[in-house]
Design a protein around this motif. Structure first.
Motif, short mmCIF file in Angstrom:
data_model
loop_
_atom_site.label_atom_id
_atom_site.label_comp_id
_atom_site.label_asym_id
_atom_site.label_seq_id
_atom_site.Cartn_x
_atom_site.Cartn_y
_atom_site.Cartn_z
N ILE A 1 0.83 -1.21 0.00
CA ILE A 1 0.00 0.00 0.00
C ILE A 1 0.87 1.25 0.00
N VAL A 2 1.86 1.29 0.86
CA VAL A 2 2.73 2.48 0.96
C VAL A 2 3.50 2.69 -0.34
N ALA A 3 3.92 1.62 -0.99
CA ALA A 3 4.68 1.73 -2.24
C ALA A 3 3.85 2.37 -3.35
N ARG A 4 2.54 2.33 -3.25
CA ARG A 4 1.66 2.92 -4.26
C ARG A 4 1.60 4.44 -4.17
N VAL A 5 2.15 5.02 -3.11
CA VAL A 5 2.10 6.47 -2.90
C VAL A 5 3.53 7.01 -2.97
N PRO A 6 3.93 7.54 -4.13
CA PRO A 6 5.32 7.97 -4.31
C PRO A 6 5.81 8.98 -3.26
N GLN A 7 4.94 9.88 -2.80
CA GLN A 7 5.33 10.88 -1.81
C GLN A 7 5.62 10.27 -0.45
N ALA A 8 5.22 9.03 -0.24
CA ALA A 8 5.38 8.38 1.07
C ALA A 8 6.25 7.13 0.97
N ALA A 9 7.13 7.09 -0.01
CA ALA A 9 7.93 5.87 -0.25
C ALA A 9 8.65 5.37 0.99
N ASP A 10 9.09 6.28 1.84
CA ASP A 10 9.77 5.89 3.08
C ASP A 10 8.86 6.02 4.29
N GLY A 11 7.57 6.15 4.05
CA GLY A 11 6.61 6.37 5.12
C GLY A 11 5.99 5.09 5.64
N GLY A 12 4.71 5.19 5.98
CA GLY A 12 4.04 4.03 6.54
C GLY A 12 2.54 4.22 6.53
N LEU A 13 1.86 3.26 7.11
CA LEU A 13 0.41 3.30 7.24
C LEU A 13 0.08 3.91 8.59
N GLY B 1 -14.66 4.51 14.41
CA GLY B 1 -13.64 3.46 14.42
C GLY B 1 -12.27 4.01 14.07
N PHE B 2 -11.48 3.20 13.40
CA PHE B 2 -10.13 3.59 13.05
C PHE B 2 -10.08 4.09 11.62
N GLU B 3 -9.25 5.13 11.41
CA GLU B 3 -9.02 5.64 10.06
C GLU B 3 -7.61 5.25 9.65
N LEU B 4 -7.47 4.77 8.43
CA LEU B 4 -6.18 4.39 7.88
C LEU B 4 -5.80 5.36 6.77
N SER B 5 -4.54 5.75 6.74
CA SER B 5 -4.03 6.60 5.66
C SER B 5 -2.55 6.32 5.49
N VAL B 6 -2.04 6.65 4.33
CA VAL B 6 -0.61 6.53 4.09
C VAL B 6 0.01 7.87 4.46
N ALA B 7 1.09 7.83 5.23
CA ALA B 7 1.75 9.05 5.69
C ALA B 7 3.24 8.98 5.37
N PRO B 8 3.84 10.10 4.98
CA PRO B 8 5.27 10.10 4.67
C PRO B 8 6.16 9.93 5.90
N ALA B 9 5.61 10.25 7.06
CA ALA B 9 6.37 10.15 8.32
C ALA B 9 5.39 10.13 9.48
#
Length: 93
Positions: free
Chosen positions: A15-27, A37-45
């Motif tokens: 999932i994280v690899a699909r977001v170029p701006q967050a290549a070194d980030g995480g979920l 409930g819980f919200e999920l997003s990809v974050a660069p840091a």
């Protein structure tokens, strides 16, 4: 502390690899409250107060409330043929 299965770690990395701006980030998992409930997003840091969980190179960032709520849980994932991912939480054994 939250742990991840190997399958969940692979899903997070995919999932994280699909977001170029967050290549070194995480979920990032944020506790949005009892009704939402819980919200999920990809974050660069991670945010400054986030707890960082790392498994096999996959990084998950938990806000303070999510860290407390998921303290004794295991994050697992199911990868579907069409590329979708379903996450599930289980109690730590």
């Amino acid at each position: 502390m939250l742990t991840m299965t190997d399958t969940a770690a692979e899903a997070v990395k995919t999932i994280v690899a699909r977001v170029p701006q967050a290549a070194d980030g995480g979920l990032r998992i944020r506790d949005a409250g009892a009704e939402t409930g819980f919200e999920l997003s990809v974050a660069p840091a991670p945010e400054p107060d986030d707890t960082v969980v790392v498994t096999e190179g996959a990084r998950v960032f938990l806000d303070t409330a999510a860290s407390l709520a998921l303290n004794d849980r295991v994050l697992d994932a199911q990868l579907e043929q069409d590329g979708t991912v379903r996450f599930a939480l289980a109690a730590q054994g």
